[in-house]
Write a protein that holds these residues in place. Structure first.
Motif, PDB file in Angstrom:
ATOM      1  N   UNK A   1     -17.620  33.581  29.856  1.00 22.00           N
ATOM      2  CA  UNK A   1     -17.036  33.196  28.564  1.00 22.00           C
ATOM      3  C   UNK A   1     -16.185  34.289  27.917  1.00 22.00           C
ATOM      4  N   UNK A   2     -16.340  35.530  28.381  1.00 25.92           N
ATOM      5  CA  UNK A   2     -15.521  36.615  27.833  1.00 25.92           C
ATOM      6  C   UNK A   2     -14.174  36.728  28.524  1.00 25.92           C
ATOM      7  N   UNK A   3     -13.972  35.982  29.620  1.00 29.89           N
ATOM      8  CA  UNK A   3     -12.714  36.029  30.365  1.00 29.89           C
ATOM      9  C   UNK A   3     -11.660  35.182  29.662  1.00 29.89           C
ATOM     10  N   UNK A   4     -10.393  35.325  30.039  1.00 29.86           N
ATOM     11  CA  UNK A   4      -9.351  34.488  29.432  1.00 29.86           C
ATOM     12  C   UNK A   4      -9.673  32.999  29.585  1.00 29.86           C
ATOM     13  N   UNK A   5      -9.653  32.242  28.476  1.00 27.10           N
ATOM     14  CA  UNK A   5     -10.026  30.831  28.541  1.00 27.10           C
ATOM     15  C   UNK A   5      -8.887  29.947  29.060  1.00 27.10           C
ATOM     16  N   UNK A   6      -9.247  29.032  29.945  1.00 26.42           N
ATOM     17  CA  UNK A   6      -8.297  28.079  30.517  1.00 26.42           C
ATOM     18  C   UNK A   6      -8.841  26.681  30.261  1.00 26.42           C
ATOM     19  N   UNK A   7      -8.138  25.913  29.446  1.00 25.07           N
ATOM     20  CA  UNK A   7      -8.552  24.549  29.110  1.00 25.07           C
ATOM     21  C   UNK A   7      -7.863  23.579  30.053  1.00 25.07           C
ATOM     22  N   UNK A   8      -8.658  22.834  30.822  1.00 30.15           N
ATOM     23  CA  UNK A   8      -8.158  21.903  31.827  1.00 30.15           C
ATOM     24  C   UNK A   8      -8.158  20.493  31.246  1.00 30.15           C
ATOM     25  N   UNK A   9      -6.983  19.850  31.223  1.00 28.32           N
ATOM     26  CA  UNK A   9      -6.831  18.534  30.585  1.00 28.32           C
ATOM     27  C   UNK A   9      -6.441  17.517  31.650  1.00 28.32           C
ATOM     28  N   UNK A  10      -7.265  16.503  31.831  1.00 28.55           N
ATOM     29  CA  UNK A  10      -7.027  15.488  32.856  1.00 28.55           C
ATOM     30  C   UNK A  10      -6.188  14.337  32.305  1.00 28.55           C
ATOM     31  N   UNK A  11      -5.796  13.444  33.224  1.00 28.24           N
ATOM     32  CA  UNK A  11      -4.829  12.419  32.893  1.00 28.24           C
ATOM     33  C   UNK A  11      -5.410  11.033  32.701  1.00 28.24           C
ATOM     34  N   UNK A  12      -4.527  10.061  32.748  1.00 26.59           N
ATOM     35  CA  UNK A  12      -4.858   8.663  32.504  1.00 26.59           C
ATOM     36  C   UNK A  12      -5.885   8.163  33.507  1.00 26.59           C
ATOM     37  N   UNK A  13      -6.896   7.460  33.004  1.00 27.38           N
ATOM     38  CA  UNK A  13      -7.929   6.848  33.847  1.00 27.38           C
ATOM     39  C   UNK A  13      -8.722   7.884  34.624  1.00 27.38           C
ATOM     40  N   UNK A  14      -8.710   9.126  34.171  1.00 26.34           N
ATOM     41  CA  UNK A  14      -9.397  10.204  34.881  1.00 26.34           C
ATOM     42  C   UNK A  14     -10.359  10.914  33.937  1.00 26.34           C
ATOM     43  N   UNK A  15     -11.379  11.498  34.526  1.00 25.26           N
ATOM     44  CA  UNK A  15     -12.375  12.238  33.778  1.00 25.26           C
ATOM     45  C   UNK A  15     -12.311  13.708  34.170  1.00 25.26           C
ATOM     46  N   UNK A  16     -13.117  14.522  33.485  1.00 22.47           N
ATOM     47  CA  UNK A  16     -13.079  15.943  33.808  1.00 22.47           C
ATOM     48  C   UNK A  16     -13.485  16.202  35.255  1.00 22.47           C
ATOM     49  N   UNK A  17     -14.293  15.323  35.856  1.00 23.07           N
ATOM     50  CA  UNK A  17     -14.693  15.538  37.244  1.00 23.07           C
ATOM     51  C   UNK A  17     -13.535  15.331  38.209  1.00 23.07           C
ATOM     52  N   UNK A  18     -12.416  14.799  37.723  1.00 22.35           N
ATOM     53  CA  UNK A  18     -11.230  14.697  38.577  1.00 22.35           C
ATOM     54  C   UNK A  18     -10.555  16.046  38.786  1.00 22.35           C
ATOM     55  N   UNK A  19     -10.933  17.048  37.982  1.00 23.55           N
ATOM     56  CA  UNK A  19     -10.618  18.430  38.352  1.00 23.55           C
ATOM     57  C   UNK A  19     -11.642  18.817  39.401  1.00 23.55           C
ATOM     58  N   UNK A  20     -11.254  19.003  40.657  1.00 26.04           N
ATOM     59  CA  UNK A  20     -12.244  19.255  41.704  1.00 26.04           C
ATOM     60  C   UNK A  20     -13.123  20.461  41.378  1.00 26.04           C
ATOM     61  N   UNK A  21     -14.420  20.315  41.649  1.00 30.83           N
ATOM     62  CA  UNK A  21     -15.346  21.421  41.431  1.00 30.83           C
ATOM     63  C   UNK A  21     -14.863  22.682  42.147  1.00 30.83           C
ATOM     64  N   UNK A  22     -14.356  22.505  43.372  1.00 31.68           N
ATOM     65  CA  UNK A  22     -13.925  23.669  44.151  1.00 31.68           C
ATOM     66  C   UNK A  22     -12.784  24.409  43.459  1.00 31.68           C
ATOM     67  N   UNK A  23     -11.869  23.674  42.824  1.00 34.16           N
ATOM     68  CA  UNK A  23     -10.763  24.308  42.111  1.00 34.16           C
ATOM     69  C   UNK A  23     -11.278  25.066  40.892  1.00 34.16           C
ATOM     70  N   UNK A  24     -12.212  24.469  40.160  1.00 30.00           N
ATOM     71  CA  UNK A  24     -12.769  25.135  38.978  1.00 30.00           C
ATOM     72  C   UNK A  24     -13.501  26.417  39.373  1.00 30.00           C
ATOM     73  N   UNK A  25     -14.281  26.353  40.451  1.00 31.59           N
ATOM     74  CA  UNK A  25     -14.978  27.548  40.923  1.00 31.59           C
ATOM     75  C   UNK A  25     -13.985  28.613  41.406  1.00 31.59           C
ATOM     76  N   UNK A  26     -12.921  28.181  42.066  1.00 25.18           N
ATOM     77  CA  UNK A  26     -11.910  29.121  42.551  1.00 25.18           C
ATOM     78  C   UNK A  26     -11.241  29.843  41.382  1.00 25.18           C
ATOM     79  N   UNK A  27     -10.907  29.106  40.326  1.00 24.70           N
ATOM     80  CA  UNK A  27     -10.292  29.723  39.150  1.00 24.70           C
ATOM     81  C   UNK A  27     -11.259  30.676  38.464  1.00 24.70           C
ATOM     82  N   UNK A  28     -12.522  30.250  38.348  1.00 23.51           N
ATOM     83  CA  UNK A  28     -13.520  31.126  37.729  1.00 23.51           C
ATOM     84  C   UNK A  28     -13.702  32.392  38.557  1.00 23.51           C
ATOM     85  N   UNK A  29     -13.657  32.242  39.874  1.00 23.11           N
ATOM     86  CA  UNK A  29     -13.787  33.402  40.755  1.00 23.11           C
ATOM     87  C   UNK A  29     -12.617  34.364  40.645  1.00 23.11           C
TER      88      UNK A  29
END
Length: 311
Positions: free
Chosen positions: A34-62
Motif C-alpha cells: 500500500x505504500x507503493x505508487x497506487x495504480x487504479x485498474x478500471x474495467x469495461x462494459x459487461x466486465x468485472x474487476x476479475x476481468x483484470x487477470x490475476x496474473x497481470x495484477x500480481x505481475x504489476x504488484x511484483x
C-alpha cells in the motif's frame, strides 16, 4: 472484508460503502504494498474487476506497484441500480438519451470516491475498453487526482473512430440473451473467438473459469445495458482530451474488431505527448502471452510519471 472466491488467487476482496456523490458501495481488491505508487485498474462494459487477470495484477504488484481493481457500478459485487428505469440501447444509439440513468462522468466520480475511501490523494489510472474511457473522463474532470493515464483498447467517443466491425455484432449480440451460467460461459467463449487476439494464443479454459466466476459474483444483464447507454450518452471527449497535460500511454491491438484501432490512434493524437503502442495480432482482450510485456510497459510508464512528479 468480503469473502474471497474459491478460485481467486489474490488477496481477499473488500467493500467500500457510501462511495462518491451517489453513495454507492464498491467492491475492490488490492495487490502489493500500500505504500507503493497506487495504480487504479478500471474495467469495461459487461466486465468485472476479475476481468483484470490475476496474473497481470500480481505481475504489476511484483514490479513495485500498489494495484487496486474494483467493480464498476452495475457489475459484480458493487451496487446495482436495480430501481433505475429500463435502459433503451437502440433508442440511445438513435439519439434518444432519455433512458440513461447515469453517464461515464458518474462512473468516474465513483472511481474518485473509491480513492477517497482508501485515503489516496492521486493515482495512476489504467483502463480497458469502456474502462479506458472512464479513465479518460477521470483525467478530464479530476485532473489533480491523476498521476498518469494508460488507455487500453479504448476510444474518444467520436462517432467516426473506434467503431466495431459490423460483421461481429450479430455474433456477439444476436439471438436470445444469455441468462444461465452455462450460457454466459458459452457466450464469453464465442466472443473471444470473434474479437479476441489472432496473434496470441487464447486460453479457453481460463476464459471459461473467469466467465463462471463473474457470473457467480453478480451477473446483471440489465446493468450491462445501463452501462452501454451511459457510454453512448457521454459523447465525444476529443476536445477535452486535447486539454490534458499528463503522462499518457495508449495501447491498442491492430486485430481489435470490437474497438477499431482508429480509436486508439485518435486517443493518442488528442493527448499531447501521448505514447502509442500498437500491438500486432492483439484483439479486444488481454491474452496470457501479452501480460508480461504489458506489465513491463505499464510499470515503466508509471516509473517515468513518478520521476516527473518529483522534478
Amino acid at each position: 472484508m468480503r469473502p474471497v472466491d474459491r478460485n481467486d488467487v489474490g488477496p481477499p476482496e473488500e467493500r467500500a460503502t457510501g462511495v462518491g456523490p451517489h453513495c454507492i458501495d464498491v467492491a475492490y481488491q488490492r495487490f502489493g504494498d500500500p505504500a507503493a505508487p497506487p495504480v487504479l485498474m478500471i474495467m469495461g462494459l459487461a466486465a468485472q474487476m476479475v476481468n483484470w487477470p490475476d496474473s497481470l495484477c500480481h505481475e504489476l504488484a511484483g514490479r513495485g506497484l500498489h494495484v487496486i481493481r474494483f467493480d464498476n457500478r452495475d457489475s459484480g459485487r458493487s451496487t446495482h441500480l436495480t430501481g433505475a428505469p429500463p435502459a433503451n440501447l437502440p433508442a440511445a444509439l438513435a439519439g434518444d438519451l432519455s433512458s440513461a440513468s447515469y453517464t461515464l462522468s458518474d462512473m468516474a466520480a465513483d472511481a474518485i470516491g473509491l480513492l477517497d475511501a482508501l485515503g489516496i490523494a492521486s493515482a495512476h489510472l489504467v483502463g480497458a475498453s469502456m474502462g479506458g474511457e472512464i479513465a479518460q473522463t477521470v483525467a478530464i474532470e479530476h485532473p489533480g487526482r491523476v498521476r498518469s493515464l494508460t488507455s487500453i483498447m479504448a476510444t474518444t467517443g467520436q462517432a467516426g473512430v473506434g467503431q466495431p466491425d459490423p460483421a461481429v455484432l450479430p455474433v456477439l449480440f444476436g439471438g436470445p440473451p444469455a441468462t444461465t451460467r452455462d450460457e454466459v460461459i458459452a457466450q464469453a467463449l464465442r466472443a473471444a473467438r470473434v474479437v479476441g487476439s489472432t496473434g496470441f494464443a487464447i486460453d479457453e479454459a481460463e476464459l471459461a473459469a473467469r466467465a463462471g466466476r463473474a457470473f457467480d459474483r453478480g451477473y446483471d444483464l440489465h446493468g450491462i445495458t445501463r452501462q452501454a447507454v451511459a457510454q453512448v450518452a457521454s459523447g465525444d471527449r476529443t476536445a477535452r482530451l486535447r486539454a490534458l497535460d499528463l503522462p499518457t500511454l495508449v495501447i491498442h491491438g491492430l486485430a481489435d474488431r470490437m474497438r477499431d484501432p482508429s480509436g486508439g490512434r485518435a486517443t493518442a493524437a488528442a493527448i499531447a505527448g501521448a505514447e502509442l503502442w500498437l500491438v500486432d495480432g492483439l484483439g479486444h482482450d488481454l491474452p496470457p502471452g501479452l501480460r508480461p510485456e504489458l506489465a513491463r510497459r505499464i510499470a515503466a510508464h508509471v516509473e517515468r510519471a513518478e520521476a516527473r512528479r518529483v522534478q
